[in-house]
Motif scaffolding. Structure first.
Motif, PDB file in Angstrom:
ATOM      1  N   ASN A  54      56.402 -39.806  13.853  1.00 55.68           N
ATOM      2  CA  ASN A  54      55.038 -40.619  14.002  1.00 55.68           C
ATOM      3  C   ASN A  54      54.498 -39.440  14.798  1.00 55.68           C
ATOM      4  O   ASN A  54      55.435 -38.727  15.800  1.00 55.68           O
ATOM      5  CB  ASN A  54      54.473 -41.769  13.694  1.00 55.68           C
ATOM      6  N   ALA A  55      53.222 -39.368  15.085  1.00 60.72           N
ATOM      7  CA  ALA A  55      52.627 -38.543  15.708  1.00 60.72           C
ATOM      8  C   ALA A  55      52.816 -38.474  17.587  1.00 60.72           C
ATOM      9  O   ALA A  55      52.788 -37.955  18.402  1.00 60.72           O
ATOM     10  CB  ALA A  55      51.139 -38.525  16.121  1.00 60.72           C
ATOM     11  N   GLU A  56      53.679 -40.141  18.002  1.00 63.60           N
ATOM     12  CA  GLU A  56      53.379 -41.192  19.000  1.00 63.60           C
ATOM     13  C   GLU A  56      54.605 -40.479  19.545  1.00 63.60           C
ATOM     14  O   GLU A  56      55.047 -40.733  20.461  1.00 63.60           O
ATOM     15  CB  GLU A  56      53.730 -41.961  19.630  1.00 63.60           C
ATOM     16  N   HIS A  57      55.478 -40.403  18.216  1.00 68.29           N
ATOM     17  CA  HIS A  57      57.190 -40.055  19.144  1.00 68.29           C
ATOM     18  C   HIS A  57      58.576 -41.068  19.122  1.00 68.29           C
ATOM     19  O   HIS A  57      58.501 -41.129  20.551  1.00 68.29           O
ATOM     20  CB  HIS A  57      57.121 -38.664  19.724  1.00 68.29           C
ATOM     21  N   ASP A  58      57.094 -42.462  18.945  1.00 72.23           N
ATOM     22  CA  ASP A  58      57.800 -43.707  19.489  1.00 72.23           C
ATOM     23  C   ASP A  58      58.558 -44.205  17.813  1.00 72.23           C
ATOM     24  O   ASP A  58      58.639 -45.358  17.879  1.00 72.23           O
ATOM     25  CB  ASP A  58      57.261 -44.899  19.565  1.00 72.23           C
ATOM     26  N   GLN A  59      58.420 -43.760  16.549  1.00 72.97           N
ATOM     27  CA  GLN A  59      58.913 -44.936  15.050  1.00 72.97           C
ATOM     28  C   GLN A  59      58.860 -43.477  14.486  1.00 72.97           C
ATOM     29  O   GLN A  59      58.845 -42.643  13.726  1.00 72.97           O
ATOM     30  CB  GLN A  59      58.529 -46.131  15.012  1.00 72.97           C
ATOM     31  N   CYS A  60      60.328 -43.646  13.234  1.00 76.37           N
ATOM     32  CA  CYS A  60      60.436 -42.868  12.354  1.00 76.37           C
ATOM     33  C   CYS A  60      59.752 -43.615  11.051  1.00 76.37           C
ATOM     34  O   CYS A  60      59.739 -44.771  10.628  1.00 76.37           O
ATOM     35  CB  CYS A  60      61.794 -42.909  11.748  1.00 76.37           C
ATOM     36  N   LEU A  61      58.827 -42.684  10.476  1.00 72.90           N
ATOM     37  CA  LEU A  61      58.368 -43.048   9.259  1.00 72.90           C
ATOM     38  C   LEU A  61      58.967 -42.893   7.463  1.00 72.90           C
ATOM     39  O   LEU A  61      59.242 -41.508   7.828  1.00 72.90           O
ATOM     40  CB  LEU A  61      56.771 -42.623   9.082  1.00 72.90           C
ATOM     41  N   GLU A  62      58.767 -43.693   7.111  1.00 69.17           N
ATOM     42  CA  GLU A  62      59.525 -43.117   5.436  1.00 69.17           C
ATOM     43  C   GLU A  62      58.931 -41.965   4.624  1.00 69.17           C
ATOM     44  O   GLU A  62      57.518 -41.782   4.796  1.00 69.17           O
ATOM     45  CB  GLU A  62      59.204 -44.301   4.388  1.00 69.17           C
ATOM     46  N   ILE A  94      59.515 -36.173  29.878  1.00 64.38           N
ATOM     47  CA  ILE A  94      59.061 -35.513  29.217  1.00 64.38           C
ATOM     48  C   ILE A  94      59.056 -36.143  27.774  1.00 64.38           C
ATOM     49  O   ILE A  94      60.004 -37.058  27.009  1.00 64.38           O
ATOM     50  CB  ILE A  94      60.209 -33.842  29.182  1.00 64.38           C
ATOM     51  N   PRO A  95      57.588 -35.807  26.831  1.00 65.99           N
ATOM     52  CA  PRO A  95      57.492 -36.236  25.517  1.00 65.99           C
ATOM     53  C   PRO A  95      59.031 -35.651  24.632  1.00 65.99           C
ATOM     54  O   PRO A  95      59.253 -34.646  25.027  1.00 65.99           O
ATOM     55  CB  PRO A  95      56.134 -35.235  25.152  1.00 65.99           C
ATOM     56  N   CYS A  96      58.560 -36.046  23.484  1.00 64.12           N
ATOM     57  CA  CYS A  96      60.212 -35.779  22.711  1.00 64.12           C
ATOM     58  C   CYS A  96      60.213 -34.844  22.188  1.00 64.12           C
ATOM     59  O   CYS A  96      58.480 -34.694  21.219  1.00 64.12           O
ATOM     60  CB  CYS A  96      60.458 -37.512  21.697  1.00 64.12           C
ATOM     61  N   PRO A  97      60.853 -33.721  21.493  1.00 62.21           N
ATOM     62  CA  PRO A  97      60.190 -32.614  20.860  1.00 62.21           C
ATOM     63  C   PRO A  97      59.904 -33.312  18.792  1.00 62.21           C
ATOM     64  O   PRO A  97      60.199 -34.203  19.338  1.00 62.21           O
ATOM     65  CB  PRO A  97      61.902 -31.853  20.480  1.00 62.21           C
ATOM     66  N   ASP A  98      59.762 -31.790  18.021  1.00 61.87           N
ATOM     67  CA  ASP A  98      59.272 -32.119  16.628  1.00 61.87           C
ATOM     68  C   ASP A  98      60.597 -32.925  16.224  1.00 61.87           C
ATOM     69  O   ASP A  98      61.702 -32.997  16.082  1.00 61.87           O
ATOM     70  CB  ASP A  98      59.349 -30.664  16.448  1.00 61.87           C
ATOM     71  N   ASN A  99      60.499 -34.831  15.213  1.00 65.58           N
ATOM     72  CA  ASN A  99      61.182 -35.151  14.061  1.00 65.58           C
ATOM     73  C   ASN A  99      61.900 -35.783  15.616  1.00 65.58           C
ATOM     74  O   ASN A  99      63.315 -36.365  15.133  1.00 65.58           O
ATOM     75  CB  ASN A  99      61.792 -34.252  13.550  1.00 65.58           C
ATOM     76  N   ILE A 109      62.414 -39.354  18.474  1.00 67.86           N
ATOM     77  CA  ILE A 109      61.733 -40.308  18.863  1.00 67.86           C
ATOM     78  C   ILE A 109      62.811 -41.141  19.889  1.00 67.86           C
ATOM     79  O   ILE A 109      62.997 -40.916  20.108  1.00 67.86           O
ATOM     80  CB  ILE A 109      61.324 -41.305  17.779  1.00 67.86           C
ATOM     81  N   ALA A 110      61.775 -41.193  20.339  1.00 66.71           N
ATOM     82  CA  ALA A 110      61.930 -42.499  21.757  1.00 66.71           C
ATOM     83  C   ALA A 110      61.900 -44.067  21.593  1.00 66.71           C
ATOM     84  O   ALA A 110      59.802 -43.937  22.014  1.00 66.71           O
ATOM     85  CB  ALA A 110      61.971 -42.036  23.394  1.00 66.71           C
ATOM     86  N   ASN A 111      61.758 -44.786  20.996  1.00 67.90           N
ATOM     87  CA  ASN A 111      61.701 -45.711  20.240  1.00 67.90           C
ATOM     88  C   ASN A 111      61.798 -47.371  21.724  1.00 67.90           C
ATOM     89  O   ASN A 111      61.147 -48.358  21.288  1.00 67.90           O
ATOM     90  CB  ASN A 111      62.237 -46.675  19.126  1.00 67.90           C
ATOM     91  N   LYS A 112      62.078 -46.782  23.080  1.00 67.02           N
ATOM     92  CA  LYS A 112      62.627 -47.753  24.093  1.00 67.02           C
ATOM     93  C   LYS A 112      62.136 -46.982  25.103  1.00 67.02           C
ATOM     94  O   LYS A 112      61.672 -46.321  24.857  1.00 67.02           O
ATOM     95  CB  LYS A 112      64.151 -48.276  24.147  1.00 67.02           C
ATOM     96  N   THR A 113      62.045 -47.610  26.209  1.00 64.79           N
ATOM     97  CA  THR A 113      61.895 -47.340  27.904  1.00 64.79           C
ATOM     98  C   THR A 113      62.597 -47.194  27.713  1.00 64.79           C
ATOM     99  O   THR A 113      63.954 -47.384  28.140  1.00 64.79           O
ATOM    100  CB  THR A 113      60.751 -48.422  28.435  1.00 64.79           C
ATOM    101  N   ASP A 114      62.652 -45.739  28.833  1.00 59.03           N
ATOM    102  CA  ASP A 114      63.219 -45.308  30.274  1.00 59.03           C
ATOM    103  C   ASP A 114      64.422 -44.188  28.686  1.00 59.03           C
ATOM    104  O   ASP A 114      66.173 -45.308  29.140  1.00 59.03           O
ATOM    105  CB  ASP A 114      63.763 -45.914  30.800  1.00 59.03           C
ATOM    106  N   MET A 115      64.258 -43.952  27.654  1.00 60.31           N
ATOM    107  CA  MET A 115      65.981 -43.437  27.165  1.00 60.31           C
ATOM    108  C   MET A 115      66.012 -42.343  27.750  1.00 60.31           C
ATOM    109  O   MET A 115      65.308 -41.059  27.691  1.00 60.31           O
ATOM    110  CB  MET A 115      65.263 -43.448  25.500  1.00 60.31           C
TER     111      MET A 115
END
Length: 847
Positions: A558-566, A532-537, A539-545
């Motif tokens: 970010n929009a892909e929910h895979d990293q946090c941007l400044e 399932i996709p991560c909720p707002d704000n 992220i999951a930056n690794k596989t199988d979290m």
């Protein structure tokens, strides 16, 4: 030249059939000191035959790879006899007996060896000469005959897998197991799974004790590393007829499983041909991972060979014994004319005829025939694990005898055949403490407590083209290396199973990529899950979290929910279009207010300016000018000074403006009342009493602001949540209670002013500006009543913009409604400057 292999029943000549009935054919080598070996090489069944009366043991098939056991024994004995530093002046010999995995025949062979009779009688021996000092046998055979030999305290060295039962020194004090500990095999296989990402694997294991122990170890390791077993199939060592249906169902269960990788654990004796004869159709498209004891690459089931192409085999790491391959290459029956087993093997392998008279004489064999001619499935030239342990067992016996012989030479014991020798039970202390290095350079230790876990070579079985089987080392595992460096694999060397062109995947559920987290499926193993996709704000930056991670306050997902941007800092800046528009509006209104003030100062002596208290007009215009200018405190980057001044200044200047309007309204009322008889109102008007409203209201608001600043003043704050991707710089009001008290007083003052103005809006007088004051306060109150709900529902710099707009709009409402009509008269109607002219104009216009 490679000879093809045919089943024994097709190559046994009728006149030589008697040779294959002789189950008790023996093999021996004379020596001053003897050892006895029990190896399973030929398989027999009991059957009546036409050549002999009664029940006979009939040959069924040869276990090709086990012949190497006997050859390793011969090689080790000859090597020791050539060594002048080991057992000097003594020669080592052996007696060999063919045995099978049968309690009856194993005990029968044991009694035959002990007594020298075909039908052994306990405690009675017909043997003469030298007695064997030790016994070498397979682990499973030792379990069957260990209790009997234990009565005589005969040293027994086993070369099969470690058996927990035989490790019990209280029950089997005379048994020494040569195999190294396989305690790290489960960890090694799990490390391989982790390397390739195989989280969903099947397991086929024998029901032997070591199989059950391996299953327990593997489960624990897999659970610790988050891996799962798709299925577990336990194969009984001895299948009975009612179990055949279940044995046929098992291939279906394995083939229908989504697991692409299957672990096979056991040995070729426990996972027999009958267990696998129905597997031919399912073995392709599967990757098999096995231990070295389950070596299908050297088994005689030819039809299976193509199916196990690509098998990964964990083999105990060891060095090659020097000279053994050369020994096999030059081996012929002529070199050992008394060896009936080698002769029988040669006749089957090379299609020779064998003499029925002595079962040793061969005819019609190819010239210069060699074992290296044979296909790998018939005979493997490389030393197997079992042969390696037999080789070490012979050397262990020789080293123990050597030490015992040295001791006996000093103590002058009795003599046997002219050689110094002690009873065989005296070997035990030497065997228990024995430690030596074999000719290959590997350490050998017989003490189970001091044995270390073995390292493993990972071999890949190639069988392409079919029939040209070959094992290639593709990796290594050492339990003694640091975690993360224990396993090394050369993936480019691996040939995968038939039909698999790239590294296979074996998972229950596809990995959840970055931006998604796992959610377990109810009632299924942990390896089976949905994504399932991560909720707002988050992220999951690794596989199988398992859980998504919340971004820090100064960052955003970010929009892909895979990293946090400044996050970027934002506020109502002068450069922003909205801030710039408000600034220009405030500047324009400030200039307009200053211009109107100038006009009123210039025409201060005109009746219009004098009406309704000229000083109140100046105060109101000045306060409106300050109101427009204070809006600049809300625009730009917030700092401590602006945060302290913006709300306080806004409250004070608007209190001044509204109180001035109230004073003007009161002046209108007093002026009207003063026209009637009586002097009280006139005295109030003349004395300037309405002007006292301004300082009173201003002081009350100033007191409230002072309390606010003293208790919880405003300060610079940040809002990292209201606007995605931005950190809003804002002024925190500090005490919300104080803030609303200030606004409440200002609102009450405005409401009071509007009420008074509304009540006097229709007073008849040419100088009455009550209706303008009423309309201006209506605009003022409308703006701020609208502001309050918007203020509560708006965040960020838009909130600041709404407040600035409200300040400008309300100030503009006061300015426009009160002073624009007067400026119109002053500037466009000059004749209004005189009282007479104003009356004439008033008679023609309605104000």
């Amino acid at each position: 030249m490679v000879m093809s292999f045919c089943l024994p029943c097709l190559v046994c000549q009728p006149h030589a059939l008697n040779c294959f009935y002789l189950r008790n054919n023996g093999n021996s080598k004379d020596g001053d000191v003897l050892l006895t070996a029990f190896f399973p090489i030929y398989l027999y069944t009991n059957k009546m035959d036409t050549y002999h009366s009664g029940e006979q043991s009939m040959f069924t098939r040869i276990q090709f790879k086990n012949l190497q056991y006997l050859l390793a024994l011969v090689f080790a004995v000859e090597e020791i006899n050539r060594n002048p530093h080991l057992l000097p002046n003594l020669t080592l010999g052996f007696d060999f007996y063919n045995v099978m995995h049968s309690n009856r025949w194993t005990l029968e062979n044991s009694l035959t060896w002990l007594t020298g009779l075909d039908r052994g009688i306990p405690n009675y021996s017909c043997k003469s000469g030298v007695k064997a000092m030790a016994v070498i046998s397979e682990t499973s055979i030792s379990v069957q005959m260990g209790t009997l030999l234990e009565l005589y305290r005969i040293p027994q060295l086993t070369f099969g897998p470690l058996d927990p039962l035989l490790s019990d020194s209280s029950q089997f004090p005379s048994v020494y197991q040569m195999a190294s500990k396989d305690t790290s095999l489960a960890l090694a296989m799990v490390s391989l799974m982790l390397h390739f990402g195989w989280t969903w694997v099947g397991l086929v294991v024998s029901d032997k004790q070591e199989g059950v122990a391996f299953l327990s170890d593997l489960r624990a390791e897999m659970q610790e590393h988050g891996l799962c077993l798709a299925f577990v199939e336990v194969i009984a060592m001895f299948q009975i007829q009612p179990a055949l249906a279940a044995r046929h169902r098992m291939p279906t269960r394995i083939s229908s499983s989504s697991a692409s990788v299957v672990i096979l654990f056991g040995d070729t004796g426990s996972l027999t041909y009958e267990n696998f004869q129905t597997w031919q159709s399912l073995i392709t498209w599967k990757v098999w991972v096995t231990n070295s004891r389950l070596d299908f690459a050297t088994s005689e089931q030819h039809f299976l060979l193509h199916s196990f192409h690509g098998t990964l085999i964990f083999s105990n790491h060891r060095r090659e014994i020097p000279g053994f391959q050369c020994f096999l290459q030059t081996l012929t029956p002529a070199r050992y004319p008394e060896d009936v087993y080698l002769a029988l093997f040669w006749s089957l392998a090379f299609h020779c005829s064998i003499s029925n008279a002595d079962c040793r004489t061969l005819q019609g064999c190819p010239i210069n025939a060699s074992l290296q001619w044979l296909p790998w499935e018939e005979f493997d030239m490389r030393m197997s694990d079992g042969s390696y342990h037999i080789y070490n067992a012979v050397h262990a016996i020789a080293h123990s005898l050597h030490k015992m012989h040295q001791r006996d030479s000093e103590m002058q014991p009795r003599r046997l055949k002219g050689k110094t020798m002690a009873p065989r039970w005296q070997m035990h202390p030497f065997l228990r403490s024995l430690q030596f290095t074999n000719p290959a350079g590997d350490p050998v230790n017989l003490d189970q407590k001091r044995k270390l876990a073995t390292a493993y070579d990972i071999l890949n079985f190639w069988n392409f083209p079919e029939g040209l089987g070959h094992k290639v080392k593709v990796g290594h595992f050492s339990p003694y290396d640091p975690p993360g460096k224990q396993l090394s694999v050369s993936e480019e060397l691996i040939e995968w199973a038939t039909g698999i062109t790239q590294t296979p995947h074996s998972v229950c559920s596809a990995s959840c990529g970055p931006g998604f987290r796992k959610i377990a499926r109810e009632g299924e193993p942990a390896c089976c899950f949905d994504c399932i996709p991560c909720p707002d704000n988050k992220i999951a930056n690794k596989t199988d979290m398992d859980q998504c991670v919340t971004c820090p306050d100064h960052e955003y997902a970010n929009a892909e929910h895979d990293q946090c941007l400044e996050k970027q800092e934002t506020f109502l800046a002068f450069k922003d279009p909205l801030g710039m528009a408000l600034a220009y509006m405030a500047l324009a209104l400030s200039i307009l207010t200053a211009a109107i003030l100038g006009v009123f100062v210039k025409h201060r002596d005109t009746p219009i300016v004098k009406a309704n208290n000229r000083n109140l007009t100046y105060i109101l215009l000045f306060s409106l000018l300050l109101c427009f200018l204070c809006s600049f405190l809300f625009i730009g980057r917030p700092n401590t000074a602006t945060c302290l001044l913006r709300q306080i200044t806004f409250a004070l200047v608007f209190t001044l403006a509204v109180s001035a309007v109230l004073a003007k309204t009161i002046t209108v009322v007093l002026a009207f009342k003063a026209m009637k008889p009586g002097r009280t109102m006139r005295r109030l008007l003349v004395s300037g009493a309405p002007n006292a409203v301004i300082p009173i209201c201003f002081l009350i608001q100033l007191t409230l602001c002072g309390i606010w600043l003293a208790t919880s003043p405003p300060f610079v704050d940040t809002d990292a949540h209201s606007e995605h991707g931005h950190i809003i710089l804002l002024c925190n009001e500090g005490s919300i209670t104080a803030f609303y008290c200030v606004l409440g007083f200002l609102g009450s003052l405005a409401l009071c002013t509007f009420t008074v103005a509304f009540l006097v809006r229709k007073l008849p007088d040419m100088f009455n500006e009550a209706k303008f004051l009423t309309f201006s306060m209506l605009v003022f109150c409308s703006v701020w009543v609208t502001f309050l709900p918007v203020y509560q529902s708006t965040k960020g710099k838009v909130l600041v913009a709404v407040e600035v707009f409200s300040i400008l709009a309300s100030g503009a409402g006061l300015l426009g409604c009160i002073f624009v009509p007067k400026c119109y008269l002053i500037l466009l109607w000059p004749e209004k400057k005189s009282l007479k002219g104003f009356k004439n104009i008033h008679s023609q216009t309605s104000f």
